[in-house]
Structures are given as structure tokens and as C-alpha cells.
Design an enzyme around this catalytic site. Structure first.
Site, PDB file in Angstrom:
ATOM      1  N   LYS A 223       0.757  -1.240  -0.171  1.00 27.20           N
ATOM      2  CA  LYS A 223      -0.044   0.104   0.059  1.00 27.20           C
ATOM      3  C   LYS A 223       0.987   1.191   0.146  1.00 27.20           C
ATOM      4  CE  LYS A 223      -4.070  -2.055   2.103  1.00 27.20           C
ATOM      5  NZ  LYS A 223      -5.065  -1.985   2.954  1.00 27.20           N
TER       6      LYS A 223
ATOM      7  N   LYS B 257      -6.212 -10.545  -6.944  1.00 29.06           N
ATOM      8  CA  LYS B 257      -7.303 -11.161  -6.111  1.00 29.06           C
ATOM      9  C   LYS B 257      -8.778 -10.173  -6.168  1.00 29.06           C
ATOM     10  CE  LYS B 257      -8.352 -12.470  -1.228  1.00 29.06           C
ATOM     11  NZ  LYS B 257      -7.967 -12.588  -0.016  1.00 29.06           N
TER      12      LYS B 257
ATOM     13  N   LYS C 239     -13.099  -5.918  -2.979  1.00 28.20           N
ATOM     14  CA  LYS C 239     -14.222  -4.784  -2.824  1.00 28.20           C
ATOM     15  C   LYS C 239     -13.815  -3.189  -2.992  1.00 28.20           C
ATOM     16  CE  LYS C 239     -14.462  -4.896   2.230  1.00 28.20           C
ATOM     17  NZ  LYS C 239     -13.121  -5.372   2.591  1.00 28.20           N
TER      18      LYS C 239
END
Length: 326
Positions: free
Chosen positions: A110, A191, A194
Site C-alpha cells: 500500500k 485477487k 471490494k
């Protein structure tokens, strides 16, 4: 055995959450002491709109119930409702090695993509450790990408125990089966997530039949026309076959035989039918619960009370060990 796991209310729950987490939880709650948490404190490590966050918290709670998590067998609660999570988090932060936090794969990933970072993102693993250790957890059902966080939790527990005396259990990661790992419809090497900005990349549990069909039609496929399971050479169709297998119960061999000589479009159409039929009971029950929000809120209130009793007992022991209690 004590089981703890959680999901962030930071986007629409999708079939990957159902297959990789909730479906596993339904089985685990039968013979274990299970706690399933809506980890809203973790969610705010990324910016959230307050009204949207409130909506998502309710949605996750409702989908837990609609998917078969039973409040008579499990404790379902909201992380921020139990202040002990934040309190233990701070204490663990004082013994967490900075170097270990900086080496966490999720943080490095991140950090490499973000324009700016908040301290909460770096300290995410210590909050997760607090979540787990508060409840005397034996096993944490997680995907492979979260196994490192459980190792970090064990390390922190060992450091605390070595310094202050035996206090925390050392939890183990219960890595879910590989078949539950669902990849993005738009990038089969990534992957399903959401938080993906492209809504066509995931199949949400609340998507209707028309939306499911539209997303599957847009789903990327591999070169050639053969419906064959081969994760290396045909990752896109293999991902769709994984979804098909999980919801139909048919083996990959049976699926290959059924679509021998047929087009990808025929395969996708049938997959859309299977998904629409499989998800319909969840959507119907969720719709019913959304019309009776007091029932969902009552479950969370009961969960808060039950979780708080356990968490506060652990925190009192910690306060005694570190010298806070006079």
C-alpha cells in the site's frame, strides 16, 4: 476452540468473501466458540464518508445474518463498540518493533501505491493483534495474504508474555482452502477486491441477476475457446471455473466435459444462472432484514455486550500485569 475473524465495512461484500470467509465461518460456528467482527476501526485507515460507512456497517451485519451466521451460535459485533480493542492496541504499540511493522507485506504494497500514508496503516497489524488476543483466540481463519499478520500477532504475544508473564494464548492461522481464492473478473492475476475502483471486477452478494450476467459477459477470457482448468496457461477461464465449481459442486473435470466444444459465452450464461440462483436466498433474507433494521441492531447490541465481557476481562489482566492497576 475459540475462533475470531472479521471483515471491513469498506465496500460491497462479494463472492470471494462468501466463499473464502463466511461459508467457512458457517461451518466453524457449529463446533467452536466463534466471534465474527465488523472491523470498522480497520476500515478508517482509508478515507471513509461517515454516512457510507454507517450504511456499510449495517450491510455487513445484515449479510452475515442472511448468509447463515447464527447469533445463537456466534458473537457478531462491531469492533468500535468494544473500547478494549483500542486500549489494547495502544499497549501493544509500545512493544511492537517498528522494523517489523515496516516489513509487513501489506504495508509495503500500500505504501508503494499511496501518495500519502497515515500512521494507522503502519499500525494496522497491532490493532489486528489486539482484536485476536483479547478473546483468547485459538485459530483465526484467514486467506494466505493474511497469514503474515497472524505470525506478527504471535510474535507480539510472545514478547508480552516474556516480559510480563503468561498472559496471551498464541493463536494459529487457519488458512482457507485454495479453491476459495477468487480472482478479479478483469485481472485474473489479482485477487477479487471490494476496494477495486472497477465494479465490473467483482460479483457482489447483493448484485441482481441482470448485473451478474452483465459483469460475467465483460469478464476477461483467455485466448482460444476451450473451457479447461489450467491456472498457468488459462488463468481467466480457470478463475470462472473456480466460481462455477464452488457454487455448483461439480468437479473441474465435469465442467470441462459439459462445455466440450462449446463457446465461452455459453459457459458464462450458465454460470450467471447458477450464481443468480445460489445468491437469491441471501438477497431475499437481506431484503427482509433491511426492512426490519431493529433486528440487526439488536444482534449487534447483544454481540457488543457478550464481546465486552470477554475483552474487558483480558484487558483487566493486562492492566494488572503492566502496572496500571494500583
Amino acid at each position: 476452540m475459540k475462533i475470531f475473524s472479521g471483515i471491513q465495512p469498506s465496500g460491497a461484500l462479494h463472492i470471494g468473501h462468501y466463499l473464502g470467509a463466511i461459508q467457512q465461518w458457517k461451518e466453524l460456528q457449529k463446533n467452536n466458540d466463534a466471534l465474527f467482527c465488523i472491523v470498522d476501526m480497520h476500515a478508517i485507515t482509508a478515507p471513509q464518508e461517515p454516512e457510507e460507512l454507517r450504511k456499510r456497517i449495517f450491510e455487513v451485519a445484515g449479510l452475515f445474518l442472511a448468509s447463515g451466521i447464527d447469533p445463537q451460535k456466534s458473537i457478531i459485533f462491531q469492533q468500535s463498540d468494544v473500547p478494549a480493542h483500542a486500549e489494547l492496541h495502544w499497549i501493544l504499540n509500545t512493544i511492537a518493533p517498528l522494523g517489523e511493522l515496516e516489513r509487513m507485506t501489506q504495508f509495503k504494497d500500500k505504501a508503494s501505491k499511496a501518495k500519502s500514508l497515515c500512521a494507522g496503516l503502519l499500525n494496522y497489524p497491532t490493532l489486528q493483534a489486539a482484536d485476536i488476543l483479547l478473546y483468547g483466540t485459538d485459530e483465526v481463519p484467514v486467506g494466505e495474504d493474511q497469514a503474515q499478520h497472524i505470525e506478527f500477532t504471535r510474535m507480539i504475544a510472545e514478547k508480552f508474555n516474556a516480559r510480563f508473564g503468561e498472559t496471551f494464548k498464541l493463536p494459529k492461522a487457519k488458512v482457507v482452502k485454495e479453491g476459495a481464492r477468487i480472482m478479479s473478473l478483469q485481472d485474473p492475476l489479482k485477487k477479487m477486491s471490494k476496494s477495486d475502483p472497477d465494479p465490473d471486477s467483482y460479483l457482489a452478494l447483493l448484485d441482481d441477476g441482470a448485473t451478474i450476467m452483465k459483469k460475467l459477459k465483460k469478464a476477461v477470457t483467455d485466448s482460444g475457446k476451450e473451457v479447461r482448468y489450467d491456472k498457468e496457461k488459462k488463468p481467466a477461464i480457470s478463475n470462472l471455473m473456480t466460481i462455477y465449481q464452488a457454487f455448483s459442486g461439480k468437479s473441474y473435470k465435469e465442467i470441462e466435459e459439459a462445455y466440450k466444444g462449446k463457446q465461452y459465452s455459453e459457459f458464462k450464461s450458465m454460470l450467471a444462472e447458477i450464481l443468480t440462483h445460489s445468491l437469491m436466498p441471501i438477497k431475499e433474507k437481506y431484503t427482509m432484514l433491511s426492512e426490519r433494521p431493529s433486528e440487526v441492531k439488536a444482534v449487534l447490541l447483544e454481540g457488543k455486550e457478550k464481546a465486552s465481557i470477554i475483552a474487558e476481562k483480558t484487558l483487566a489482566k493486562v492492566y494488572q500485569k503492566i502496572g496500571f492497576t494500583l
